[in-house]
Design a protein around this motif. Structure first.
Motif, PDB file in Angstrom:
ATOM      1  N   HIS A   7      14.638 -10.904  38.798  1.00 25.20           N
ATOM      2  CA  HIS A   7      15.686 -11.894  39.009  1.00 25.20           C
ATOM      3  C   HIS A   7      17.089 -11.341  38.745  1.00 25.20           C
ATOM      4  CE1 HIS A   7      12.710 -14.998  39.520  1.00 25.20           C
ATOM      5  NE2 HIS A   7      12.167 -14.707  38.343  1.00 25.20           N
ATOM      6  N   THR A  10      19.618 -11.804  41.673  1.00 24.66           N
ATOM      7  CA  THR A  10      20.025 -13.205  41.797  1.00 24.66           C
ATOM      8  C   THR A  10      20.981 -13.594  40.682  1.00 24.66           C
ATOM      9  OG1 THR A  10      17.866 -13.698  42.771  1.00 24.66           O
ATOM     10  CG2 THR A  10      19.172 -15.557  42.004  1.00 24.66           C
ATOM     11  N   ALA A  11      20.712 -13.136  39.467  1.00 23.58           N
ATOM     12  CA  ALA A  11      21.589 -13.442  38.347  1.00 23.58           C
ATOM     13  C   ALA A  11      22.963 -12.807  38.538  1.00 23.58           C
ATOM     14  CB  ALA A  11      20.961 -12.962  37.042  1.00 23.58           C
ATOM     15  N   LEU A  13      24.401 -12.138  41.415  1.00 26.49           N
ATOM     16  CA  LEU A  13      25.073 -12.906  42.462  1.00 26.49           C
ATOM     17  C   LEU A  13      25.637 -14.205  41.915  1.00 26.49           C
ATOM     18  CD1 LEU A  13      25.783 -13.413  45.446  1.00 26.49           C
ATOM     19  CD2 LEU A  13      23.530 -14.477  45.679  1.00 26.49           C
ATOM     20  N   ILE A  14      24.863 -14.909  41.126  1.00 27.96           N
ATOM     21  CA  ILE A  14      25.335 -16.176  40.543  1.00 27.96           C
ATOM     22  C   ILE A  14      26.512 -15.921  39.609  1.00 27.96           C
ATOM     23  CG2 ILE A  14      24.687 -18.057  38.987  1.00 27.96           C
ATOM     24  CD1 ILE A  14      21.874 -17.911  40.260  1.00 27.96           C
ATOM     25  N   GLY A  15      26.443 -14.866  38.811  1.00 29.88           N
ATOM     26  CA  GLY A  15      27.558 -14.522  37.932  1.00 29.88           C
ATOM     27  C   GLY A  15      28.810 -14.183  38.705  1.00 29.88           C
ATOM     28  N   LEU A  17      29.561 -15.259  41.701  1.00 25.00           N
ATOM     29  CA  LEU A  17      30.063 -16.491  42.319  1.00 25.00           C
ATOM     30  C   LEU A  17      30.848 -17.337  41.312  1.00 25.00           C
ATOM     31  CD1 LEU A  17      27.038 -17.570  44.540  1.00 25.00           C
ATOM     32  CD2 LEU A  17      29.251 -16.720  45.310  1.00 25.00           C
ATOM     33  N   PHE A  18      30.325 -17.470  40.098  1.00 29.59           N
ATOM     34  CA  PHE A  18      31.029 -18.253  39.079  1.00 29.59           C
ATOM     35  C   PHE A  18      32.345 -17.606  38.669  1.00 29.59           C
ATOM     36  CE2 PHE A  18      26.884 -20.369  37.835  1.00 29.59           C
ATOM     37  CZ  PHE A  18      27.284 -21.613  38.290  1.00 29.59           C
TER      38      PHE A  18
END
Length: 95
Positions: A7, A10-11, A13-15, A17-18
Motif C-alpha cells: 500500500h 497508494t499512501a 499518492l494520498i499524501g 494529494l493532501f
C-alpha cells in the motif's frame, strides 16, 4: 511482501494529494485576498510586503503543482515545509 509495502504507492499518492491541496489552497487564498495579505504582511513589519506576498503566492502555487504531478517531490516538499515553518515563525514576531 509485507502487507504495508503493497500500500506504499497508494499512501504516497494520498499524501501528495493532501499536501499539494494544502499548498494550492493557501496560495489561492493569498491570490484572491491579495490586498489583505499585503496589509497583513506589512503589519508584521516586513519590508516590501507586496514583493513577499508575490513570492509566497508563486512558491505555494508552484510547489503545490509540482507535488501534484510528482516532480522532485521530496525536494519540493522539503521546501514547502520550510516555507510553512517560516510563516509560522514569522507570525510570532513581536509587533
Amino acid at each position: 511482501m509485507n502487507s504495508l509495502e503493497k500500500h506504499s504507492d497508494t499512501a504516497a499518492l494520498i499524501g501528495r494529494l493532501f499536501f499539494s491541496s494544502m499548498l494550492l489552497l493557501f496560495g489561492y487564498g493569498k491570490l484572491t485576498g491579495y490586498a489583505g495579505t499585503v496589509s497583513y504582511m506589512g503589519s508584521l513589519g516586513l519590508p516590501a510586503p507586496a514583493l513577499f506576498t508575490v513570492l509566497a503566492i508563486i512558491i505555494e502555487i508552484g510547489a503545490g503543482l509540482l507535488v501534484l504531478v510528482g516532480y522532485k517531490t521530496r525536494l519540493v516538499c522539503l521546501a514547502g515545509c520550510g516555507k510553512i515553518h517560516f510563516d509560522r515563525e514569522r507570525s510570532r514576531i513581536p509587533r
